[in-house]
Structures are given as C-alpha cells and as structure tokens.
Enzyme design. Structure first.
Site, mmCIF file in Angstrom:
data_model
loop_
_atom_site.group_PDB
_atom_site.id
_atom_site.type_symbol
_atom_site.label_atom_id
_atom_site.label_comp_id
_atom_site.label_asym_id
_atom_site.label_seq_id
_atom_site.Cartn_x
_atom_site.Cartn_y
_atom_site.Cartn_z
ATOM 1 N N LYS A 125 0.875 -1.174 0.000
ATOM 2 C CA LYS A 125 0.000 0.000 0.000
ATOM 3 C C LYS A 125 0.910 1.221 0.000
ATOM 4 C CE LYS A 125 -2.428 1.569 3.666
ATOM 5 N NZ LYS A 125 -3.552 1.733 4.610
ATOM 6 N N HIS A 179 -12.926 10.148 12.268
ATOM 7 C CA HIS A 179 -13.288 9.365 11.083
ATOM 8 C C HIS A 179 -13.251 7.863 11.358
ATOM 9 C CE1 HIS A 179 -13.619 8.474 6.843
ATOM 10 N NE2 HIS A 179 -12.518 7.749 6.908
ATOM 11 N N GLN A 180 -12.115 7.392 11.910
ATOM 12 C CA GLN A 180 -11.960 5.944 12.129
ATOM 13 C C GLN A 180 -12.906 5.419 13.210
ATOM 14 O OE1 GLN A 180 -9.915 4.046 10.308
ATOM 15 N NE2 GLN A 180 -8.887 5.731 9.260
ATOM 16 N N LYS A 202 3.400 8.611 19.523
ATOM 17 C CA LYS A 202 1.963 8.653 19.827
ATOM 18 C C LYS A 202 1.678 7.777 21.051
ATOM 19 C CE LYS A 202 -0.253 9.415 15.339
ATOM 20 N NZ LYS A 202 -1.090 8.753 14.315
ATOM 21 N N SER A 232 -5.592 10.472 17.706
ATOM 22 C CA SER A 232 -4.249 10.827 17.209
ATOM 23 C C SER A 232 -3.413 11.431 18.337
ATOM 24 C CB SER A 232 -4.386 11.798 16.033
ATOM 25 O OG SER A 232 -5.277 12.841 16.368
ATOM 26 N N GLY A 253 -5.122 3.683 17.775
ATOM 27 C CA GLY A 253 -4.671 4.965 17.219
ATOM 28 C C GLY A 253 -3.164 5.102 17.104
ATOM 29 N N THR A 254 -2.410 4.397 17.947
ATOM 30 C CA THR A 254 -0.966 4.608 18.004
ATOM 31 C C THR A 254 -0.259 3.777 16.931
ATOM 32 O OG1 THR A 254 -1.050 5.211 20.315
ATOM 33 C CG2 THR A 254 1.067 4.437 19.496
ATOM 34 N N ASP A 255 0.196 4.471 15.889
ATOM 35 C CA ASP A 255 0.844 3.795 14.767
ATOM 36 C C ASP A 255 2.128 4.513 14.361
ATOM 37 O OD1 ASP A 255 -0.300 6.090 13.818
ATOM 38 O OD2 ASP A 255 -1.480 5.156 12.237
ATOM 39 N N ASN A 276 -14.357 11.833 24.418
ATOM 40 C CA ASN A 276 -13.457 12.351 23.385
ATOM 41 C C ASN A 276 -12.832 13.644 23.847
ATOM 42 O OD1 ASN A 276 -12.298 11.994 20.759
ATOM 43 N ND2 ASN A 276 -13.496 13.751 20.077
HETATM 44 P P1 NAD Z 1 -9.442 12.074 12.983
HETATM 45 O O1 NAD Z 1 -8.622 13.288 12.742
HETATM 46 O O2 NAD Z 1 -10.715 11.914 12.219
HETATM 47 O O3 NAD Z 1 -9.803 11.968 14.548
HETATM 48 C C1 NAD Z 1 -8.803 12.181 15.533
HETATM 49 C C2 NAD Z 1 -9.329 11.796 16.894
HETATM 50 O O4 NAD Z 1 -8.295 12.033 17.852
HETATM 51 C C3 NAD Z 1 -10.524 12.625 17.346
HETATM 52 O O5 NAD Z 1 -11.347 11.827 18.166
HETATM 53 C C4 NAD Z 1 -9.863 13.730 18.163
HETATM 54 O O6 NAD Z 1 -10.737 14.332 19.095
HETATM 55 C C5 NAD Z 1 -8.777 12.931 18.868
HETATM 56 N N1 NAD Z 1 -7.676 13.758 19.354
HETATM 57 C C6 NAD Z 1 -7.019 14.736 18.689
HETATM 58 N N2 NAD Z 1 -6.081 15.279 19.489
HETATM 59 C C7 NAD Z 1 -6.139 14.619 20.679
HETATM 60 C C8 NAD Z 1 -5.420 14.710 21.905
HETATM 61 N N3 NAD Z 1 -4.437 15.586 22.055
HETATM 62 N N4 NAD Z 1 -5.751 13.854 22.893
HETATM 63 C C9 NAD Z 1 -6.737 12.941 22.753
HETATM 64 N N5 NAD Z 1 -7.458 12.811 21.611
HETATM 65 C C10 NAD Z 1 -7.154 13.643 20.590
HETATM 66 O O7 NAD Z 1 -8.459 10.849 12.740
HETATM 67 P P2 NAD Z 1 -8.828 9.356 12.353
HETATM 68 O O8 NAD Z 1 -8.792 9.221 10.876
HETATM 69 O O9 NAD Z 1 -10.035 8.937 13.102
HETATM 70 O O10 NAD Z 1 -7.536 8.580 12.910
HETATM 71 C C11 NAD Z 1 -7.326 8.425 14.304
HETATM 72 C C12 NAD Z 1 -5.989 7.775 14.546
HETATM 73 O O11 NAD Z 1 -5.970 6.449 14.036
HETATM 74 C C13 NAD Z 1 -4.786 8.460 13.893
HETATM 75 O O12 NAD Z 1 -3.772 8.560 14.858
HETATM 76 C C14 NAD Z 1 -4.386 7.526 12.775
HETATM 77 O O13 NAD Z 1 -3.014 7.613 12.479
HETATM 78 C C15 NAD Z 1 -4.735 6.184 13.412
HETATM 79 N N6 NAD Z 1 -4.919 5.081 12.474
HETATM 80 C C16 NAD Z 1 -4.447 3.869 12.854
HETATM 81 C C17 NAD Z 1 -4.596 2.768 12.012
HETATM 82 C C18 NAD Z 1 -4.114 1.420 12.452
HETATM 83 O O14 NAD Z 1 -4.104 0.495 11.636
HETATM 84 N N7 NAD Z 1 -3.760 1.232 13.690
HETATM 85 C C19 NAD Z 1 -5.233 2.923 10.774
HETATM 86 C C20 NAD Z 1 -5.731 4.173 10.427
HETATM 87 C C21 NAD Z 1 -5.581 5.252 11.291
#
Ligand code: NAD
Length: 321
Positions: A67, A138-139, A226, A199, A220-222, A160
C-alpha cells in the site's frame, strides 16, 4: 492488470469480508506463512505530506504487494479531497507482473475496524455488555460499527478530547439501536470492551480507569511518540498485537517497553490466539489489550478480497500492462 477504483469500494466491500480477510491473514502471520516488509514513511518536504509504503507477502493466500500513500494535511482545505490518501498494488507472486491497483482509502478504515473486531471476537469476555469509545473521529465510526457486531452490546459509552465530536459515534450507536452515554474517563470503568482510536501523543486512559476483565483495543498509536493509554495499563494487562516488531517500536507498547514495565516477550501475536497456539484470555478478571498498529498484509488481504468481488460482479477494469 485489473483496476478497482476508490468509487467502487463502498459497493463491493462488506464488513464481513474485511473481518474474514484480516482474521485469516493474522493467523497466517502467526503461522509464519505471511510476513510484513519494513515500513517506509517519509516527510517528503512538499505540501507537508507524509508518504510511505507498507507491504508484505502472504505465502498461504498468495498475496504480494504494497500500500502506497500517506497524509496530505492541506488536501481538504485547498482541494476538497480527504487528507489520507492511499492505493494498494498487488503483484502476481509467480511472475512479478502487476495484478491489480485498488483504491485504498475506504479499505484502510474497514481493515482497521476489522482488526479491533477480530481482537474482540477472540479476547473479550463472551458476556461483554458495555462498549466504551475513546475517540470520535473518522476511524472511530468504522470501529464502533464493526465492534457492535461482535457481542450483543446493550450500551455504548464514549469520551473524546473534543467533546463536540461525540455526536459522530452517538449516531452510529443510535443507528444500531444501542443507547449512547457520554462519560468522563473514570466512567470507562463501566465498560467491558474499550476501543481507543485517537491521534493523541499523551495518554488519556489511565490504568485505574479500567475494570478487571475488560478487553481494550488500542488502535490509534501507529507512529513513534503517539500514545493513548498509560504505560502502566500494559503492565496490568495481557498484551496482544498484530505484529510484535511494530507494537514495540511504533505501537502502544513502545512506551511500556521504554519504561521497562514489560518486555518484548510479554507481547503476543493475536494470530496465535486465532490459530490456537496461544490460549488467549485465561479468566474473567484478566485485562486483555490489543495493540493494533496496522500492517501492510491487512491492506493486501482486503484489497485481494475486493478484487475477487469486483471480478465476480464484472466491474473490475482490465488494462493491458
Ligand atoms: P481524525 O482526525 O478523524 O480523529 C482524531 C481523533 O483524535 C478525534 O477523536 C480527536 O478528538 C482525537 N484527538 C485529537 N487530538 C487529541 C489529543 N491531544 N488527545 C486525545 N485525543 C485527541 O483521525 P482518524 O482518521 O479517526 O484517525 C485516528 C488515529 O488512528 C490516527 O492517529 C491515525 O493515524 C490512526 N490510524 C491507525 C490505524 C491502524 O491500523 N492502527 C489505521 C488508520 C488510522
């Protein structure tokens, strides 16, 4: 070579197909039939973009590829495009010829939600009733939608960092006919399953916010730096992951490892539980934690499944290459 454009994915891919593909490839990874290549992720010095590759080879499923994509923070504002952009490329493992190019944006959300769902299926208590969500972006909506299919949950609770976003997950709960309640972080003690998908670079969920017997999926931690949960929580839990090398370097376990609270040997592959080579949860009081870092093989597995569906429905675009 076949092309399955992004616009077709929503009509083709189902949560069930994503779940089955991810469960199978996690098992193949633990059986050492499939392996991920080292991840490349670079700030390219243009448009503030982060770009990279996640790839691998599944000898059991005969899926080879990568990817490619990343994060373009200006896309939405400047161009009306989503900021996360990715495309999956599959190759014929017998010849090396390109086999398919598949839109990877929606697939990423579906495969990430499938990973936490697979962890819930294999590690949560059978009688889990309350699911807690940390994150509402989003996720998070994909995560909750998929998780609600794993147990007959009768309540969703959510916290949140940006409380105004909680309506995103409330909507998913309501559509599934499950009541939703916003809580503070100590309120997560009511949850039997918790998914965190933010994130954040600092922990929100502390060890004493979690009750015995809970299953937590940290999704979320990737990336290095993070962090979503207190490192002490990993010391209290039995820790599972998709890929140990990623968990200890870019996943949630990086912090507990750095603080000397757990060792690499304390991090187990979820695939081993699926295969039956690890017993998984051992009691109703045990806290289990899945560190979902996201691996290339997940992307290849769902892309391969979507190509099969596109061929079946006659909508894959064939090009000479
Ligand atoms: P998004 O921008 O739509 O949402 C971000 C989320 O994080 C929101 O709920 C926001 O309120 C919260 N947030 C932001 N700053 C924060 C802080 N300081 N403390 C606590 N919460 C906080 O992003 P998304 O597309 O939903 O992605 C979320 C996370 O998932 C990202 O870190 C992304 O890299 C990760 N992700 C991981 C995988 C995986 O396979 N593990 C896959 C895709 C995305």
């Amino acid at each position: 070579m076949l092309i399955v454009p992004e616009r077709e994915i929503a009509n083709l891919m189902t949560r069930k197909a994503a779940f089955d593909a991810v469960e199978k490839v996690f098992a193949a990874m633990a059986a050492q039939d499939a392996y991920n290549f080292p991840v490349v992720r670079e700030a390219i010095g243009h448009e503030d973009a982060l770009y990279g590759f996640k790839g691998g080879f599944d000898r059991a499923g005969l899926t080879l590829g990568l990817k490619a994509g990343g994060y373009w923070p200006n896309n939405l504002e400047k161009r009306g495009l989503i900021n996360h952009q990715s495309t999956v490329f599959l190759f014929d493992p017998d010849t090396g010829k390109p086999a398919a190019m598949v839109g990877g944006n929606l697939l990423t959300a579906l495969r990430t939600a499938a990973a936490s769902s697979v962890s819930i299926k294999h590690l949560a208590r059978d009688n889990a009733k309350v699911i807690g969500m940390i994150g509402a972006g989003h996720q998070a909506t994909f995560q909750l939608r998929a998780a609600l299919e794993q147990r007959p949950f009768d309540k969703v609770i959510g916290w949140n960092y940006h409380p105004e976003m909680l309506s995103n997950i409330e909507k998913v709960a309501t559509e599934a006919g499950v009541p939703f309640e916003a809580v503070d972080l100590p309120g997560m003690q009511e949850a039997d399953v918790i998914i965190s998908i933010t994130s954040a670079f600092a922990p929100s969920l502390m060890a004493d916010h979690v009750s015995p017997g809970t299953h937590i999926a940290c999704m979320g931690t990737d990336t290095k730096g993070k962090q979503e949960v207190e490192a002490a929580l990993l010391a209290r839990a039995t820790v599972f992951t998709d890929e140990v090398a990623q968990s200890i370097s870019i996943g949630e376990a990086q912090h507990a490892i750095a603080e000397g609270l757990i060792a690499e040997a304390d991090v187990h592959q979820l695939g081993a539980v699926i295969n039956g080579s690890h017993p998984g949860r051992s009691s109703d009081d045990e806290i289990t934690l899945f560190d979902g870092t996201g691996v290339g093989l997940q992307d290849l597995a769902v892309a391969s499944a979507v190509v099969d569906l596109a061929v079946e429905k006659g909508i894959a675009i064939e090009v000479d290459f």
